[in-house]
Write a protein that holds these residues in place. Structure first.
Motif, PDB file in Angstrom:
ATOM      1  N   LYS A 163     -13.402  61.960 -33.050  1.00  0.00           N
ATOM      2  CA  LYS A 163     -14.790  62.328 -32.709  1.00  0.00           C
ATOM      3  C   LYS A 163     -15.057  63.797 -33.017  1.00  0.00           C
ATOM      4  CE  LYS A 163     -14.992  58.816 -29.130  1.00  0.00           C
ATOM      5  NZ  LYS A 163     -15.099  58.510 -27.701  1.00  0.00           N
ATOM      6  N   THR A 164     -14.063  64.638 -32.774  1.00  0.00           N
ATOM      7  CA  THR A 164     -14.241  66.065 -33.039  1.00  0.00           C
ATOM      8  C   THR A 164     -14.250  66.337 -34.539  1.00  0.00           C
ATOM      9  OG1 THR A 164     -13.035  66.472 -30.999  1.00  0.00           O
ATOM     10  CG2 THR A 164     -13.386  68.363 -32.430  1.00  0.00           C
ATOM     11  N   ALA A 165     -13.316  65.740 -35.252  1.00  0.00           N
ATOM     12  CA  ALA A 165     -13.280  65.923 -36.713  1.00  0.00           C
ATOM     13  C   ALA A 165     -14.600  65.466 -37.328  1.00  0.00           C
ATOM     14  CB  ALA A 165     -12.109  65.137 -37.305  1.00  0.00           C
ATOM     15  N   ALA A 166     -15.155  64.382 -36.779  1.00  0.00           N
ATOM     16  CA  ALA A 166     -16.399  63.832 -37.340  1.00  0.00           C
ATOM     17  C   ALA A 166     -17.546  64.827 -37.250  1.00  0.00           C
ATOM     18  CB  ALA A 166     -16.769  62.542 -36.600  1.00  0.00           C
ATOM     19  N   ILE A 167     -17.681  65.501 -36.093  1.00  0.00           N
ATOM     20  CA  ILE A 167     -18.827  66.421 -35.990  1.00  0.00           C
ATOM     21  C   ILE A 167     -18.585  67.703 -36.774  1.00  0.00           C
ATOM     22  CG2 ILE A 167     -19.716  65.460 -33.823  1.00  0.00           C
ATOM     23  CD1 ILE A 167     -18.488  68.027 -32.467  1.00  0.00           C
ATOM     24  N   GLU A 168     -17.320  68.038 -37.011  1.00  0.00           N
ATOM     25  CA  GLU A 168     -17.052  69.217 -37.838  1.00  0.00           C
ATOM     26  C   GLU A 168     -17.296  68.951 -39.319  1.00  0.00           C
ATOM     27  OE1 GLU A 168     -13.521  71.114 -35.023  1.00  0.00           O
ATOM     28  OE2 GLU A 168     -13.137  70.778 -37.133  1.00  0.00           O
ATOM     29  N   LEU A 169     -17.006  67.729 -39.746  1.00  0.00           N
ATOM     30  CA  LEU A 169     -17.013  67.436 -41.188  1.00  0.00           C
ATOM     31  C   LEU A 169     -18.289  66.760 -41.676  1.00  0.00           C
ATOM     32  CD1 LEU A 169     -13.303  66.252 -41.375  1.00  0.00           C
ATOM     33  CD2 LEU A 169     -14.275  68.225 -42.570  1.00  0.00           C
ATOM     34  N   GLY A 170     -19.118  66.288 -40.735  1.00  0.00           N
ATOM     35  CA  GLY A 170     -20.308  65.513 -41.127  1.00  0.00           C
ATOM     36  C   GLY A 170     -21.195  66.236 -42.120  1.00  0.00           C
ATOM     37  N   ARG A 171     -21.476  67.490 -41.869  1.00  0.00           N
ATOM     38  CA  ARG A 171     -22.393  68.225 -42.754  1.00  0.00           C
ATOM     39  C   ARG A 171     -21.779  68.533 -44.108  1.00  0.00           C
ATOM     40  NH1 ARG A 171     -27.085  71.182 -39.863  1.00  0.00           N
ATOM     41  NH2 ARG A 171     -27.235  69.837 -38.057  1.00  0.00           N
ATOM     42  N   GLU A 228     -22.271  50.298 -45.985  1.00  0.00           N
ATOM     43  CA  GLU A 228     -22.915  49.672 -44.822  1.00  0.00           C
ATOM     44  C   GLU A 228     -22.773  50.529 -43.562  1.00  0.00           C
ATOM     45  OE1 GLU A 228     -21.049  45.871 -44.811  1.00  0.00           O
ATOM     46  OE2 GLU A 228     -22.008  45.336 -46.700  1.00  0.00           O
ATOM     47  N   SER A 229     -21.826  51.449 -43.548  1.00  0.00           N
ATOM     48  CA  SER A 229     -21.662  52.323 -42.376  1.00  0.00           C
ATOM     49  C   SER A 229     -22.097  53.759 -42.701  1.00  0.00           C
ATOM     50  CB  SER A 229     -20.214  52.302 -41.896  1.00  0.00           C
ATOM     51  OG  SER A 229     -19.356  52.740 -42.931  1.00  0.00           O
ATOM     52  N   SER A 230     -23.110  53.891 -43.587  1.00  0.00           N
ATOM     53  CA  SER A 230     -23.505  55.220 -44.074  1.00  0.00           C
ATOM     54  C   SER A 230     -24.049  56.138 -42.974  1.00  0.00           C
ATOM     55  CB  SER A 230     -24.535  55.089 -45.194  1.00  0.00           C
ATOM     56  OG  SER A 230     -25.647  54.356 -44.713  1.00  0.00           O
ATOM     57  N   TYR A 231     -24.489  55.568 -41.830  1.00  0.00           N
ATOM     58  CA  TYR A 231     -25.007  56.432 -40.748  1.00  0.00           C
ATOM     59  C   TYR A 231     -24.139  56.314 -39.500  1.00  0.00           C
ATOM     60  CZ  TYR A 231     -28.553  59.321 -38.506  1.00  0.00           C
ATOM     61  OH  TYR A 231     -29.202  60.355 -37.881  1.00  0.00           O
ATOM     62  N   ILE A 232     -22.868  56.035 -39.694  1.00  0.00           N
ATOM     63  CA  ILE A 232     -21.943  55.921 -38.565  1.00  0.00           C
ATOM     64  C   ILE A 232     -20.900  57.023 -38.715  1.00  0.00           C
ATOM     65  CG2 ILE A 232     -20.197  54.440 -37.498  1.00  0.00           C
ATOM     66  CD1 ILE A 232     -21.906  52.051 -38.225  1.00  0.00           C
ATOM     67  N   ASN A 233     -20.784  57.847 -37.685  1.00  0.00           N
ATOM     68  CA  ASN A 233     -19.847  58.977 -37.758  1.00  0.00           C
ATOM     69  C   ASN A 233     -19.310  59.267 -36.362  1.00  0.00           C
ATOM     70  OD1 ASN A 233     -18.475  61.041 -39.123  1.00  0.00           O
ATOM     71  ND2 ASN A 233     -20.057  62.555 -38.623  1.00  0.00           N
ATOM     72  N   GLY A 234     -17.995  59.423 -36.242  1.00  0.00           N
ATOM     73  CA  GLY A 234     -17.387  59.720 -34.941  1.00  0.00           C
ATOM     74  C   GLY A 234     -17.328  58.499 -34.034  1.00  0.00           C
ATOM     75  N   HIS A 235     -17.353  57.320 -34.649  1.00  0.00           N
ATOM     76  CA  HIS A 235     -17.396  56.070 -33.873  1.00  0.00           C
ATOM     77  C   HIS A 235     -15.997  55.445 -33.762  1.00  0.00           C
ATOM     78  CE1 HIS A 235     -19.126  52.443 -32.255  1.00  0.00           C
ATOM     79  NE2 HIS A 235     -18.525  51.711 -33.179  1.00  0.00           N
ATOM     80  N   VAL A 236     -15.749  54.833 -32.618  1.00  0.00           N
ATOM     81  CA  VAL A 236     -14.517  54.049 -32.453  1.00  0.00           C
ATOM     82  C   VAL A 236     -14.909  52.578 -32.504  1.00  0.00           C
ATOM     83  CG1 VAL A 236     -12.580  53.497 -30.948  1.00  0.00           C
ATOM     84  CG2 VAL A 236     -13.432  55.851 -31.063  1.00  0.00           C
ATOM     85  N   LEU A 237     -14.521  51.902 -33.569  1.00  0.00           N
ATOM     86  CA  LEU A 237     -14.883  50.494 -33.754  1.00  0.00           C
ATOM     87  C   LEU A 237     -13.779  49.611 -33.178  1.00  0.00           C
ATOM     88  CD1 LEU A 237     -16.764  48.337 -34.966  1.00  0.00           C
ATOM     89  CD2 LEU A 237     -15.471  48.553 -37.098  1.00  0.00           C
ATOM     90  N   GLU A 238     -14.070  48.980 -32.057  1.00  0.00           N
ATOM     91  CA  GLU A 238     -13.083  48.090 -31.438  1.00  0.00           C
ATOM     92  C   GLU A 238     -13.144  46.714 -32.110  1.00  0.00           C
ATOM     93  OE1 GLU A 238     -13.622  48.012 -27.152  1.00  0.00           O
ATOM     94  OE2 GLU A 238     -12.272  49.745 -27.045  1.00  0.00           O
TER      95      GLU A 238
END
Ligand SMILES: NC(=O)c1ccc[n+]([C@@H]2O[C@H](COP(=O)([O-])OP(=O)(O)OC[C@H]3O[C@@H](n4cnc5c(N)ncnc54)[C@H](OP(=O)(O)O)[C@@H]3O)[C@@H](O)[C@H]2O)c1
Length: 246
Positions: A163-171, A228-238
Motif C-alpha cells: 500500500k505504501t509503495a503504491a502511493i509513492e509510485l502511482g504518479r 482491466e485494473s487500470s484504476y486500481i492501486n494499493g489494493h489487496v485482492l483476496e
C-alpha cells in the motif's frame, strides 16, 4: 490476449502458483521470465514456447541477484512491464520453538525479497513511466492460526509495504497491488492438504466447500496485470472463495 506484447517476470515462476501465473500470462500473449533458485522442470514450459518464455536463476534474498534478473528480462525480451513478486517460503512452528533460521528464511524471502523485487522493478518502470508490480501475500496476513506466526507476520507486512509503495509510485505510472490467495490446491496448499490435522482445521472454513485452484489465483494476478485494473492501486485482492474465519 490481454497481455499481448507485454514482458513479465514471475519470481517463483517454476512451481506452484508462480508457474500457474506464468502459464496464464503466456496464454494472454505475454513474454515471461520465470525465476527461482532452481529451474525444476521449467524446461517443459520453455520447450512449448521458446520465443516467449525463459528461465533465469534468482535468489530474491539477494538484492544484486534481483537487479540482475530485471536486466536479464530487458536483455532477453526488450523491456519489463509486469513484475510478480511471488517467491515465498513457509516454515510452521509455534513461537517458543520456531527456529531462528526458519524465522529468518521467511523474513528474508517473503518480506525482504518483495522489497528488493519491488525496488528493482520500480527503478526500471518509473524510468519508463509505466508498469505493474504484483506482490503476493496470503489469507494468513489477517487470520490467526497456531504455528503460523512467522509466515503470517511476513504476509501482513507485505500488504502494508504494497500500500505504501503504491502511493509513492502511482504518479510515476507504476501501480502496485497485492494478490492474497486463500488455501490453494497446489504449491504450499498441497502440503497443507497432506497434513490431516491442519486440513481438518482449515477445510470447514471454505465457504465454497473446496480449496481454490492455482488457476483461479492466477486469474487474479492476470486481472492486476491487465488494463482491466487500470484504476486500481494499493489494493489487496483476496482470492480465497470467502474464508470463514473469526
Ligand atoms: N499455495 C497456496 O495455497 C498459497 C496460499 C497463499 C499464498 N501463497 C503464496 O504464493 C506464493 C507461491 O507459493 P506456492 O504455493 O506456489 O509455493 P511453492 O510451490 O513452494 O513455490 C515457491 C516458489 O518460490 C521459489 N523460491 C523460494 N525461495 C526463493 C528464493 N529465495 N529466491 C527465488 N525463488 C525462491 C521456489 O523455487 P526455488 O526453491 O527453486 O527457489 C518456487 O519456485 C508464496 O508467496 C506463498 O506464500 C500460496
Amino acid at each position: 490476449m490481454r497481455l499481448k506484447g507485454k514482458v513479465a517476470i514471475v519470481t517463483g515462476g517454476t512451481k506452484g502458483l508462480g508457474r500457474a501465473i506464468a502459464t496464464r500470462f503466456l496464454d494472454e500473449g505475454a513474454s515471461v521470465l520465470c525465476a527461482a533458485r532452481s529451474p525444476h522442470d521449467i524446461d517443459l514450459l520453455v520447450g512449448e514456447m521458446p520465443d516467449r518464455v525463459a528461465f533465469h536463476p534468482v535468489d530474491v534474498t539477494d538484492p544484486a541477484s534481483v537487479d540482475r534478473l530485471v536486466e536479464a528480462a530487458v536483455e532477453r525480451f526488450g523491456g519489463l512491464d509486469v513484475f510478480v513478486a511471488n517467491a515465498g517460503v513457509n516454515r510452521d512452528g509455534k513461537v517458543e520453538r520456531l527456529a531462528a533460521a526458519d524465522w529468518t528464511a521467511m523474513v528474508d524471502t517473503n518480506l525482504n525479497g518483495v522489497f528488493y523485487s519491488t525496488q528493482a522493478a520500480a527503478r526500471h518502470m518509473a524510468a519508463n513511466g509505466s508498469g505493474r508490480i504484483i506482490t503476493v501475500s496470503s489469507c494468513m496476513s489477517s487470520r490467526v492460526a497456531i504455528g503460523a506466526a512467522g509466515y503470517a507476520a511476513t504476509k501482513a507486512a507485505v500488504e502494508m509495504f504494497t500500500k505504501t509503495a503504491a502511493i509513492e509510485l502511482g504518479r510515476k505510472g507504476v501501480q502496485v497491488n497485492c494478490l492474497a490467495p486463500g488455501v490453494l490446491d497446489g504449491g504450499m496448499g498441497e502440503e497443507l492438504a497432506g497434513n490431516k490435522k491442519a486440513w481438518d482445521a482449515y477445510s470447514p472454513r471454505f465457504s465454497l466447500g473446496r480449496a481454490g485452484r492455482l488457476s483461479e489465483a492466477a486469474d487474479g494476478a492476470l486481472f492486476l496485470a491487465s488494463d482491466e485494473s487500470s484504476y486500481i492501486n494499493g489494493h489487496v485482492l483476496e482470492v480465497n472463495g470467502g474464508l470463514l474465519w473469526a
